[in-house]
Design an enzyme around this catalytic site. Structure first.
Site, PDB file in Angstrom:
ATOM      1  N   TYR A  50    -118.576  13.249  36.983  1.00 53.71           N
ATOM      2  CA  TYR A  50    -119.885  11.893  37.742  1.00 53.71           C
ATOM      3  C   TYR A  50    -120.409  10.826  37.175  1.00 53.71           C
ATOM      4  CZ  TYR A  50    -118.436  15.559  41.829  1.00 53.71           C
ATOM      5  OH  TYR A  50    -118.211  16.497  42.115  1.00 53.71           O
ATOM      6  N   CYS A  51    -120.678   9.859  37.954  1.00 54.09           N
ATOM      7  CA  CYS A  51    -121.417   9.120  36.984  1.00 54.09           C
ATOM      8  C   CYS A  51    -122.412   9.256  36.025  1.00 54.09           C
ATOM      9  CB  CYS A  51    -121.789   7.863  38.288  1.00 54.09           C
ATOM     10  SG  CYS A  51    -123.547   6.459  37.673  1.00 54.09           S
ATOM     11  N   PRO A  52    -123.009   8.876  35.272  1.00 57.61           N
ATOM     12  CA  PRO A  52    -122.178   7.965  34.718  1.00 57.61           C
ATOM     13  C   PRO A  52    -121.254   8.734  33.503  1.00 57.61           C
ATOM     14  CG  PRO A  52    -124.530   8.823  32.931  1.00 57.61           C
ATOM     15  CD  PRO A  52    -124.639   9.509  33.764  1.00 57.61           C
TER      16      PRO A  52
END
Lengths: 81, 140
Positions: A18-20
């Site tokens: 997931y981000c980042p």
């Protein structure tokens, strides 16, 4: 879209991150290939496409192709600098 | 393609996990995109930076306290890195400086050896202002 037959020299499998995560892995991996070579990124995070596009704009690298393969987004980036 | 050097400086005041997370996320995302990053840990943020606090910190904002177990559980399922791992990764990929506030250290009895290796320096407000000048500044 023009068929991209460029062969990536390295693949980052960021599926499930997931981000980042995908951007971080992309930034690390681009340093491990030479200028002119192509990096392949596989990601399932919906933020991966817009974020890696923004990352490429900022870092001056070139996105060659983006395609959806089932759940995963596949992005090809050429290292420009 | 933008070539101009961008910079983000964050005053990390809060020691709550739900506020430290965006610190880690913004720092790492910015660093990966070639931004210069300054993190200035002060007050509760500095307290949360202590080596003995990093792993065991489960404090989140009071008004959302009842969600803490669910959030912890979700992060584990997502295999999401803790905020300080994101800061460490940020330092690996880019130009990131981590500063500790000297006044808070004295006030809370925090010594340099109680802080992790990734802290670059112990500084004061003048250093922060100097480094932050001309960039984006956030207070979290």
């Amino acid at each position: 879209m023009v068929e991209v037959s460029v062969k990536p020299v390295k693949t980052v499998d960021a599926r499930g991150m997931y981000c980042p995560g995908p951007v971080m892995e992309t930034a690390k991996a681009i340093k491990q290939i030479n200028v002119g070579e192509v990096l392949e990124i596989l990601a399932t995070d919906p933020a991966a496409k817009p974020d890696i596009e923004a990352w490429a704009r900022r870092t001056g690298n070139e996105i060659l192709n983006i395609e959806q393969q089932g759940d995963a987004t596949r992005i090809l980036i050429k290292r420009v600098k | 393609m933008s070539q101009d050097k961008k910079k983000v400086s964050i005053i990390v005041f809060s020691g709550q996990l739900d506020k430290l997370m965006p610190v880690g996320i913004i720092a790492s995302g910015a660093a990966a995109s070639g931004w210069e990053v300054n993190l200035f840990f002060t007050f509760w943020g500095l307290n949360a930076l202590r080596k003995d606090m990093l792993e065991k910190n489960t404090v989140i904002s009071k008004e959302f306290e009842s969600y803490a177990p669910a959030i912890m559980d979700a992060m584990k399922k997502m295999n999401y890195p803790p905020w300080f791992e994101l800061v460490k990764q940020a330092k690996e990929v880019g130009e990131v400086k981590v500063f500790a506030c000297s006044t808070t250290m004295e006030m809370m009895g925090v010594k340099r050896e109680m802080l992790p290796e990734f802290v670059d320096d112990i500084v004061g407000v003048a250093t922060f202002l100097d480094r932050a000048e001309g960039g984006i500044t956030l207070f979290i």
